[in-house]
Design a protein around this motif. Structure first.
Motif, mmCIF file in Angstrom:
data_model
loop_
_atom_site.group_PDB
_atom_site.id
_atom_site.type_symbol
_atom_site.label_atom_id
_atom_site.label_comp_id
_atom_site.label_asym_id
_atom_site.label_seq_id
_atom_site.Cartn_x
_atom_site.Cartn_y
_atom_site.Cartn_z
ATOM 1 N N ASP A 4 -49.032 -0.226 -19.921
ATOM 2 C CA ASP A 4 -48.864 0.974 -20.729
ATOM 3 C C ASP A 4 -50.184 1.402 -21.375
ATOM 4 O O ASP A 4 -51.095 0.607 -21.565
ATOM 5 C CB ASP A 4 -47.839 0.719 -21.833
ATOM 6 N N TYR A 5 -50.221 2.687 -21.731
ATOM 7 C CA TYR A 5 -51.360 3.273 -22.441
ATOM 8 C C TYR A 5 -52.669 3.130 -21.669
ATOM 9 O O TYR A 5 -53.721 2.801 -22.220
ATOM 10 C CB TYR A 5 -51.502 2.663 -23.841
ATOM 11 N N SER A 51 -44.865 6.680 -14.567
ATOM 12 C CA SER A 51 -45.370 6.678 -15.929
ATOM 13 C C SER A 51 -44.623 7.683 -16.800
ATOM 14 O O SER A 51 -44.762 8.893 -16.626
ATOM 15 C CB SER A 51 -46.870 7.016 -15.930
ATOM 16 N N GLY A 107 -46.985 2.239 -15.493
ATOM 17 C CA GLY A 107 -47.179 2.020 -16.928
ATOM 18 C C GLY A 107 -47.010 3.318 -17.690
ATOM 19 O O GLY A 107 -47.535 4.360 -17.283
ATOM 20 N N ASN A 108 -46.292 3.267 -18.792
ATOM 21 C CA ASN A 108 -45.984 4.472 -19.556
ATOM 22 C C ASN A 108 -47.145 4.928 -20.433
ATOM 23 O O ASN A 108 -48.046 4.172 -20.741
ATOM 24 C CB ASN A 108 -44.745 4.233 -20.416
ATOM 25 N N TYR A 109 -47.092 6.220 -20.798
ATOM 26 C CA TYR A 109 -48.025 6.843 -21.738
ATOM 27 C C TYR A 109 -49.461 6.880 -21.203
ATOM 28 O O TYR A 109 -50.429 6.783 -21.957
ATOM 29 C CB TYR A 109 -47.991 6.140 -23.107
ATOM 30 N N SER A 110 -49.607 7.062 -19.906
ATOM 31 C CA SER A 110 -50.954 7.042 -19.314
ATOM 32 C C SER A 110 -51.716 8.327 -19.614
ATOM 33 O O SER A 110 -51.166 9.418 -19.651
ATOM 34 C CB SER A 110 -50.856 6.845 -17.801
#
Length: 292
Positions: A130-131, A167, A148-151
């Motif tokens: 993430d991030y 994502s 992965g989240n919040y990319s």
């Protein structure tokens, strides 16, 4: 150039402030910051096992090497680094660094990597975390497989080719992003952003592409994408069915068909958005709620 070959290096700052050395077949074991403040260093077939290996460095070449998970926060405040054919298992790699080239490399634990960096080139990279890429700018990407989240939150001047991003909340708060020939899967895509373009892309997103100033889609497919374009200014050429469109501010939306069209005149002016449908393949089960 001094050669450091097949060495087992331990202790803090093992090769501190080195200049003009070549490191081969070596292991950096326990001990923080082994190459802190070094420059003009070539590293091949080596292993980093502990924290902060390349801080405040300059002109670094890394090939066929490994940063283990324990080499976390490994590359910060570094300028001009090229890494290829390597594995970066460590999280939080690359912070406030510039002129980064990363190719043919795996990042299986890429949590919070590439933060506040600039001048980045990524090619043939697989990453999970993430991030990824927060507040970084001037990025060129080719063949990135990212889970992965919040990319790329807060990113600027980003160009992506031939990639797959799984994502949630990708490209939030971004400016000047163009994505070519890629697949993006994830809810709430690109909210609160400006100058966002997708070309020849496939997108799957719950309530994606909202709150965007100057959104363009060229020859794209939106699959299982609902409540799209809310409060966005949009120029969209969509070569698929769109499940639902909700309250775009203005522009043109072209699609094969739209399942549900919501244009609430209490929130937007419906006349500012032109909807063009390919009637020949229009879904007969569609429900259109316009100007309600």
């Amino acid at each position: 150039m001094e050669l450091v070959k097949q060495k087992f290096l331990s202790g803090e700052r093992a090769l501190f402030k080195s200049d003009g050395i070549k490191i081969e077949d070596s292991v950096f074991a326990d001990g923080e910051s082994p190459l802190k403040e070094s420059k003009n260093v070539t590293i091949d077939q080596s292993i980093f096992k502990w924290k902060y290996p390349l801080w405040y460095c300059e002109n670094i070449q890394v090939t066929n090497s490994t940063l283990l998970e324990t080499a976390r926060s490994g590359i910060w405040y570094t300028d001009n680094i090229h890494i290829s054919n390597s594995v970066i298992e460590a999280p939080k790699t690359f912070r406030r660094s510039s002129k980064i080239t990363l190719e043919n490399t795996d990042m299986p634990l890429a949590l919070e990597s590439f933060w506040n960096c600039k001048d980045i080139k990524i090619k043939n990279v697989s990453a999970r975390g993430d991030y990824f890429g927060m507040n970084s700018k001037d990025i060129i990407i080719d063949n990135l497989n990212l889970t992965g989240n919040y990319s790329f939150d807060g990113g600027k001047n980003i160009e992506v080719h031939n990639s797959k991003l799984i994502s949630k909340d990708a490209f939030w708060n971004c400016e000047n992003v163009t994505v070519y020939n890629s697949t993006i899967i994830g809810e709430y895509l690109a909210w609160n952003s400006k100058n966002i373009t997708f070309v020849n892309c496939t997108i799957e997103s719950l309530q994606g592409l909202c709150y965007i100033e100057n959104l363009k889609l060229i020859n794209c497919k939106l699959i299982n994408t609902t409540l799209a374009f809310e409060y966005s200014t949009v120029d969209a050429e969509v070569n698929s069915h769109i499940d639902s469109v909700m309250n775009p501010i203005s522009g043109v939306i072209k699609a094969n068909s739209i399942g549900e069209l919501i244009m609430d005149k209490e929130k937007i002016n419906p006349e500012k958005t032109e909807i063009i449908i390919n009637e020949s393949i229009m879904n007969k089960e569609k429900k259109i709620y316009a100007w309600s």
